[in-house]
Design a protein around this motif. Sequence first.
Motif, PDB file in Angstrom:
ATOM      1  N   LYS A   1     -17.309   3.265  -3.203  1.00  0.00           N
ATOM      2  CA  LYS A   1     -18.428   3.513  -4.108  1.00  0.00           C
ATOM      3  C   LYS A   1     -18.497   2.441  -5.195  1.00  0.00           C
ATOM      4  O   LYS A   1     -17.485   1.875  -5.598  1.00  0.00           O
ATOM      5  N   ARG A   2     -19.702   2.170  -5.668  1.00  0.00           N
ATOM      6  CA  ARG A   2     -19.907   1.275  -6.807  1.00  0.00           C
ATOM      7  C   ARG A   2     -19.974   2.142  -8.059  1.00  0.00           C
ATOM      8  O   ARG A   2     -20.831   3.019  -8.170  1.00  0.00           O
ATOM      9  N   VAL A   3     -19.071   1.873  -8.999  1.00  0.00           N
ATOM     10  CA  VAL A   3     -18.853   2.780 -10.124  1.00  0.00           C
ATOM     11  C   VAL A   3     -19.022   2.041 -11.445  1.00  0.00           C
ATOM     12  O   VAL A   3     -18.514   0.929 -11.622  1.00  0.00           O
ATOM     13  N   LEU A   4     -19.721   2.677 -12.382  1.00  0.00           N
ATOM     14  CA  LEU A   4     -19.813   2.196 -13.758  1.00  0.00           C
ATOM     15  C   LEU A   4     -19.143   3.213 -14.668  1.00  0.00           C
ATOM     16  O   LEU A   4     -19.461   4.402 -14.619  1.00  0.00           O
ATOM     17  N   THR A   5     -18.198   2.754 -15.487  1.00  0.00           N
ATOM     18  CA  THR A   5     -17.606   3.608 -16.515  1.00  0.00           C
ATOM     19  C   THR A   5     -18.080   3.109 -17.876  1.00  0.00           C
ATOM     20  O   THR A   5     -18.094   1.908 -18.140  1.00  0.00           O
ATOM     21  N   THR A   6     -18.461   4.052 -18.726  1.00  0.00           N
ATOM     22  CA  THR A   6     -18.969   3.690 -20.042  1.00  0.00           C
ATOM     23  C   THR A   6     -18.810   4.881 -20.978  1.00  0.00           C
ATOM     24  O   THR A   6     -18.150   5.872 -20.638  1.00  0.00           O
ATOM     25  N   THR A   7     -19.407   4.801 -22.147  1.00  0.00           N
ATOM     26  CA  THR A   7     -19.276   5.876 -23.130  1.00  0.00           C
ATOM     27  C   THR A   7     -20.533   5.978 -23.989  1.00  0.00           C
ATOM     28  O   THR A   7     -21.266   4.997 -24.147  1.00  0.00           O
ATOM     29  N   THR A   8     -20.756   7.163 -24.508  1.00  0.00           N
ATOM     30  CA  THR A   8     -21.799   7.366 -25.524  1.00  0.00           C
ATOM     31  C   THR A   8     -21.164   7.482 -26.909  1.00  0.00           C
ATOM     32  O   THR A   8     -21.857   7.746 -27.886  1.00  0.00           O
ATOM     33  N   THR A   9     -19.841   7.304 -26.983  1.00  0.00           N
ATOM     34  CA  THR A   9     -19.134   7.350 -28.269  1.00  0.00           C
ATOM     35  C   THR A   9     -18.362   6.040 -28.424  1.00  0.00           C
ATOM     36  O   THR A   9     -18.953   4.979 -28.446  1.00  0.00           O
ATOM     37  N   LYS A  10     -17.060   6.119 -28.547  1.00  0.00           N
ATOM     38  CA  LYS A  10     -16.215   4.928 -28.653  1.00  0.00           C
ATOM     39  C   LYS A  10     -14.958   5.131 -27.810  1.00  0.00           C
ATOM     40  O   LYS A  10     -14.436   6.249 -27.716  1.00  0.00           O
ATOM     41  N   ILE A  11     -14.481   4.047 -27.199  1.00  0.00           N
ATOM     42  CA  ILE A  11     -13.243   4.105 -26.436  1.00  0.00           C
ATOM     43  C   ILE A  11     -12.425   2.849 -26.727  1.00  0.00           C
ATOM     44  O   ILE A  11     -12.950   1.835 -27.187  1.00  0.00           O
ATOM     45  N   LEU A  12     -11.140   2.917 -26.428  1.00  0.00           N
ATOM     46  CA  LEU A  12     -10.303   1.737 -26.490  1.00  0.00           C
ATOM     47  C   LEU A  12     -10.672   0.782 -25.364  1.00  0.00           C
ATOM     48  O   LEU A  12     -11.205   1.199 -24.324  1.00  0.00           O
ATOM     49  N   ILE A  13     -10.385  -0.490 -25.547  1.00  0.00           N
ATOM     50  CA  ILE A  13     -10.644  -1.465 -24.486  1.00  0.00           C
ATOM     51  C   ILE A  13      -9.784  -1.107 -23.282  1.00  0.00           C
ATOM     52  O   ILE A  13      -8.571  -0.903 -23.408  1.00  0.00           O
ATOM     53  N   PRO A  14     -10.381  -1.000 -22.089  1.00  0.00           N
ATOM     54  CA  PRO A  14      -9.575  -0.642 -20.919  1.00  0.00           C
ATOM     55  C   PRO A  14      -8.581  -1.743 -20.562  1.00  0.00           C
ATOM     56  O   PRO A  14      -8.855  -2.933 -20.735  1.00  0.00           O
ATOM     57  N   SER A  15      -7.432  -1.329 -20.088  1.00  0.00           N
ATOM     58  CA  SER A  15      -6.448  -2.289 -19.592  1.00  0.00           C
ATOM     59  C   SER A  15      -6.929  -2.846 -18.255  1.00  0.00           C
ATOM     60  O   SER A  15      -7.802  -2.253 -17.597  1.00  0.00           O
ATOM     61  N   PRO A  16      -6.357  -3.975 -17.797  1.00  0.00           N
ATOM     62  CA  PRO A  16      -6.746  -4.505 -16.474  1.00  0.00           C
ATOM     63  C   PRO A  16      -6.505  -3.508 -15.351  1.00  0.00           C
ATOM     64  O   PRO A  16      -7.234  -3.503 -14.359  1.00  0.00           O
TER      65      PRO A  16
END
Length: 246
Positions: free
Chosen positions: A25-40
């Motif tokens: 699957k082609r997946v987008l992860t995001t937020t409507t608030t704030k998150i830490l920078i994802p690790s590799p």
Amino acid sequence: MSIVGAGGKTSLMFHLARQLACSGKRVLTTTTTKILIPSPEQSDTLLIDPDPQAILRQARTYRAAGMHFSAAATYLPQTDKLKGFPPEAIHIFEESGLFDWVVVEADGAARKALKAPALHEPVIPQNTSIVVALAGLEVLGRPMGEQMVFRSELAGELMQLSPGETITVPALARLLTHPSGAFKGAPAQARRFIFLNKADTPELEEKGAAVALYLNGVSPSVAEAVMVGQLLEGINVHRFYARESR
């Protein structure tokens, strides 16, 4: 899909994205608030631009199946976090046809195990088809307070607990079932699931099972299914309780 609550939202989002991408699957992860920078390890492709159309233009350069992107509107250097998008932008991502799944962290909890939402929370896009609410089982048997519960004053009202009182199975269930609790703001058409995280010991697993059975006895139903498990290197579901049709 929107993920709300406390006690492992970011971990769940990236674990789900990895599994979906591995299935092609082609997946987008995001937020409507704030998150830490994802690790590799969590996400090796991060796109940052306040314009959702600019995000889509960058995403179109990747055509392979099984791709996983993370996207944010802005980098906030003072906190080393990413600021997400308004719900309208999530709708644009969904309607683009570029992604099979858009997974959104739609709530903030200051890294606590449990939370009650304020008036402006959570920020769930109204086109969300699935809402997953999290709670950390390590709060059970602990005193009500800000040490483990974000917005503990609000949570206490919903759980019928005073500050310092012990958080019990029925109290946690009251928060998860309250109209202003776990699924506050969830679209009426969305499927609803609960993940009780941090079942790290047999005792907590049993307490999680007690919460799940309590929730399954509530009418009308609060969730389609309740999972009791852990988010470690992956998603470990120890017990699964599906709501029986009535």
